[in-house]
Enzyme design. Sequence first.
Site, PDB file in Angstrom:
ATOM      1  N   LYS A   1     -17.826   8.514  20.719  1.00  0.00           N
ATOM      2  CA  LYS A   1     -16.442   8.936  20.524  1.00  0.00           C
ATOM      3  C   LYS A   1     -15.621   7.901  19.754  1.00  0.00           C
ATOM      4  CE  LYS A   1     -16.511  12.423  23.990  1.00  0.00           C
ATOM      5  NZ  LYS A   1     -17.764  12.224  24.768  1.00  0.00           N
TER       6      LYS A   1
HETATM    7  C1  LIG Z   1     -18.581  13.284  25.029  1.00  0.00           C
HETATM    8  C2  LIG Z   1     -20.027  12.973  25.248  1.00  0.00           C
HETATM    9  C3  LIG Z   1     -21.018  13.943  25.080  1.00  0.00           C
HETATM   10  C4  LIG Z   1     -20.679  15.376  24.743  1.00  0.00           C
HETATM   11  O1  LIG Z   1     -20.137  15.486  23.456  1.00  0.00           O
HETATM   12  P1  LIG Z   1     -19.329  16.811  23.042  1.00  0.00           P
HETATM   13  O2  LIG Z   1     -18.772  16.534  21.692  1.00  0.00           O
HETATM   14  O3  LIG Z   1     -18.263  16.983  24.093  1.00  0.00           O
HETATM   15  O4  LIG Z   1     -20.313  17.938  23.058  1.00  0.00           O
HETATM   16  C5  LIG Z   1     -22.332  13.560  25.244  1.00  0.00           C
HETATM   17  N1  LIG Z   1     -22.668  12.290  25.580  1.00  0.00           N
HETATM   18  C6  LIG Z   1     -21.737  11.342  25.762  1.00  0.00           C
HETATM   19  C7  LIG Z   1     -22.171   9.968  26.143  1.00  0.00           C
HETATM   20  C8  LIG Z   1     -20.396  11.638  25.593  1.00  0.00           C
HETATM   21  O5  LIG Z   1     -19.469  10.689  25.775  1.00  0.00           O
END
Ligand SMILES: *Cc1c(COP(=O)(O)O)cnc(C)c1O
Length: 461
Positions: free
Chosen positions: A112
């Site tokens: 993210k």
């Molecule tokens: C947010 C997240 C996901 C899921 O990603 P999306 O974009 O919500 O599908 C998977 N793994 C981790 C470690 C995350 O932080």
Amino acid sequence: MRYVSTRSQAPVLGFEDTMLTGLARDGGLYVPETVPVMSQADIAALAGLPYEDIAFRVMWPFVADAFTEDDFAAMIARAYAGFGHDARAPLVQLAPGHHLLELFHGPTLAFKDFAMQLIGQMFDHALTRRGDKVTIVGATSGDTGSAAIEAFRGLDAVDVFILYPHGRVSDVQRRQMTTPVEANVHALALTGHFDDCQARVKDMFNDFAFRDRVGLAGVNSINFARVLAQVVYYFAAATALGAPHRTVSFTVPTGNFGDIFAGHIAKRMGLPIDKLVVATNQNDILHRCLTTGAYRVGDVTPSISPSMDIQVSSNFERALHLAYGGDGSAIAQLMAELKEGGFTVSQGALQALQDTYVSGRASERETSQAITDYLRRTGELLCPHSAVGVKVAEAHFGGAPMVTLATAHPAKFPDAVETATGIRPALPPRMADLFDRDERVTRVDNDLAAVEAVIEERRAA
Ligand SMILES: *Cc1c(COP(=O)(O)O)cnc(C)c1O
């Protein structure tokens, strides 16, 4: 570039307003009116470029009405300067034809950061130019919140409030949200699940009086700017592996569908992606929907991959919008049915979804076993989300090389990793003192009025 709502009833906006707005006023999500296509020659020219240069070339057509070229390049440079790896998103080989795309070298150790660090720069630029202030509110299952707080801490033009489910995030995730000392960031521990946090945030956006009073802005993965920033690493990885001369497949540990939808955008831009594999944990509503067409909301079962513990997957609405050929009233209808517990996609739309996505699930036992196996076979220590990915990817090998997205650093989820391997992964040295810092957090009930009251009281007037 013009952006339209998936439900067709909100104003059409340019990039900057789309970014600052987050959720559309008709409850829908903004998507580009048309997706720009890159020529095969332009894609081929990305191979071997620094990540920042690939980022500029891939994103520029989407943002050209908002920034100058120089400003945008400078924002990209600042966004990724704090990453702990020069390649930003390095590829590691796991087996012949199977690669791991490490997306966890940012400041909060999850993918993210790629979007959030850039969004922080873009918000700051746009708000400073406008002389504006906003209140950013976000829901998190752990990683979005820490990434947002890290990206916005100390910026004058924003107050940030992050709702996370009390007791349901890892210690590292919580501490990344509760230890920053800047007065403009606020961690709110809500009594409930992630879906409750997400629902309260949506409620706040639909409370137009509150929304306008505090200048509400959203940076959850419903914000198209986040999806856009994630498109970049699909291009970086695929061109490193021979695209556009060779097709490449991706497996993506999926929760809110933002990351995998970025892959869908990359494919529509002309990147030759063979399979896009949606990997879910035991909360497999997306896998069931992509298999049967029925999206039925049940209870969330907590897992060792908590960032994927989800029943209402926001960005799936964007994939539905494409599958329904941009029919906003059809999407509005489905989302109304979702409020009553679920919907069934039409035969034509299911076919369109299945033309783009395949899917699979990994049980808790399979996930844990994958962490054990991959350490033994490759020396890689996987976080449980990435382990769901590699496990599901195994069922889709063949033909194009497979890239599995490693969405978080193993040290972010040390308990699950230690249980599977006996090894407790260490935090990178740059954050080794995380457990020595003081925490600051506010408990709130799962109640819209209570959450709004805290925000009104705490934000800088
Ligand atoms: C947010 C997240 C996901 C899921 O990603 P999306 O974009 O919500 O599908 C998977 N793994 C981790 C470690 C995350 O932080």
